[in-house]
Design a protein around this motif. Structure first.
Motif, short mmCIF file in Angstrom:
data_model
loop_
_atom_site.label_atom_id
_atom_site.label_comp_id
_atom_site.label_asym_id
_atom_site.label_seq_id
_atom_site.Cartn_x
_atom_site.Cartn_y
_atom_site.Cartn_z
N PHE A 148 0.84 -1.21 0.00
CA PHE A 148 0.00 0.00 0.00
C PHE A 148 0.87 1.26 0.00
N PHE A 149 1.95 1.23 0.77
CA PHE A 149 2.88 2.36 0.83
C PHE A 149 3.54 2.58 -0.53
N ALA A 150 3.90 1.45 -1.17
CA ALA A 150 4.58 1.53 -2.47
C ALA A 150 3.67 2.09 -3.55
N ILE A 151 2.41 1.68 -3.56
CA ILE A 151 1.50 2.16 -4.59
C ILE A 151 1.08 3.61 -4.32
N LEU A 152 1.02 3.99 -3.05
CA LEU A 152 0.64 5.36 -2.68
C LEU A 152 1.71 6.35 -3.12
N PHE A 153 2.98 5.97 -2.95
CA PHE A 153 4.09 6.87 -3.29
C PHE A 153 4.81 6.45 -4.58
#
Length: 406
Positions: A148-153
């Protein structure tokens, strides 16, 4: 009294050690991921490989002390011997020289198939409770958080395929291994919710399902679709009117995901250039056509029974069922099936979730690679199978006696 004390100490410290091994496995696999991103992963710099080697040797020492393991260990020894025997047969017939490095590669590959069994045999005697799986759950929830962190940023090192194709993965190297990683996690959390029917369990399940779908591989989408069908047939158990609504909803969600993720445009282009079979198999049809006939040409009659790879060890076609047969032949496949049936897949007939996962193991393994021989996922698969075996009675109660649920 002395034996009972040893068993108690083994169970007490064994569960703590098991939790530590889960954490260390994830940590070393993540280190391998960083190495692969920065300099490329090789046999020499794979810290995870050496860690797993130490763990396996330690477990084998423990298993040899228990006589009830000798039958399975003998089958494992026979399984490992077959590809070595086929190699020596080929060298003898061709009057060639023995390549010790290639012989080591054969042993290394065959060991991947039985690593999960070694772990399972070691931990099956532990009295695992719900608390014993906390570390396992944390690893999966942490992996979902990273996705989720990777797709958000939009962090590119976590791309599954690269910038030209949608997909985000946790810190592990091969995407095929990660597909199986998410299959194990999604099914564990699904079964956990099936038993508990609590909102917390449902929330965890939703988190894992979303994170796994974001991987973007066809195999994980196929698994999630099969899991959805399992839910409808065995859990939701809707009347005819309900079926007319829930199946279209599932299909619509799948279509929307494929379209908005950009996967449709990617596969449409590949279809135009390479054809439908290429799209379905992700180039594996080409690998099959290029490599398998050349291998079969070198075979004698005995190789159809004991296999034989003399120029390249698996993965050859990246289809596990094909690669397994080429590697160990008909006898090896039967022995491997026996080993799995007597260990990780030792389920009662009415353990519907357990047998569903076996079918998925065979289905995805037939279409993709790194399922049968996934060293990365061995400890997670062993834990899932122990969980499925320990909760057989609860599954039967929930699936055959419970009322319809959402």
């Amino acid at each position: 009294m002395h034996n009972q004390l040893n068993k108690t100490l083994f169970n007490k410290y064994g569960i703590a050690i098991l939790g530590t091994l889960v954490i260390l496995s994830f940590l070393f696999d993540s280190i391998n991921f960083v190495i692969d991103v920065n300099s490329g992963l090789t046999f020499d710099n794979s810290v995870s490989y050496y860690f797993k080697g130490i763990v396996e040797l330690s477990m084998i020492v423990l298993l040899l002390r228990r006589k009830d393991n000798y039958k399975i260990l003998s089958a494992i020894l026979l399984f490992i011997t077959l590809p070595v025997l086929s190699y020596f047969t080929f060298v003898t017939l061709s009057e060639g020289d023995i390549d010790l490095s290639y012989l080591f590669q054969i042993f290394k590959e065959s060991n991947k198939y039985i690593y999960v069994v070694i772990i399972y045999l070691t931990i099956r005697g532990l009295s695992l409770t719900d608390r014993s799986f906390i570390t396992f759950e944390i690893i999966y929830l942490l992996s979902a958080g990273i996705v989720f962190f990777a797709i958000l940023f939009d962090i590119d090192i976590f791309y599954t395929y690269g910038i030209n194709r949608f997909g985000f993965k946790p810190p592990m190297a091969p995407q095929n291994d990660i597909t199986f990683f998410w299959m194990i996690g999604a099914f564990y959390f699904f079964c956990k919710w099936l038993i508990e029917r609590r909102n917390v369990a449902l929330l965890k399940l939703i988190i894992i399902l979303i994170a796994s779908a974001l991987l973007g591989t066809k195999a994980i989408i196929l698994f999630l679709l099969c899991l959805f069908c399992f839910y409808v047939i065995y859990v939701y158990k809707p009347k005819v009117v309900g079926k007319k609504f829930i199946f279209p909803i599932g299909v619509i969600v799948l279509i929307l995901f494929i379209y908005f993720s950009g996967s449709y445009e990617f596969y449409e282009e590949v279809f135009k250039n390479e054809g439908l079979l290429y799209v379905i198999t992700s180039k594996r049809n080409v690998l099959f056509a290029e490599r398998i006939p050349n291998i079969i040409e070198e075979w004698s009659l005995i190789n159809y029974f004991i296999g034989g790879t003399f120029s390249k060890v698996p993965p050859i076609t990246e289809m596990d069922l094909v690669d397994l047969y080429i590697f160990v032949g008909l006898f090896g496949c039967l022995i491997y099936g026996y080993i799995l049936y007597k260990t990780v897949f030792l389920y009662k007939k009415r353990n519907i979730p357990g047998w569903f996962f076996v079918l998925q193991f065979l289905l995805i393994g037939s279409l993709a690679g790194h399922v049968f021989a996934s060293g990365i996922n061995a400890i997670y698969l062993a834990l899932l199978c122990v969980f499925l075996q320990n909760n057989e009675d609860l599954f039967e109660k929930q699936l055959f006696n419970a009322k319809n649920v959402l």
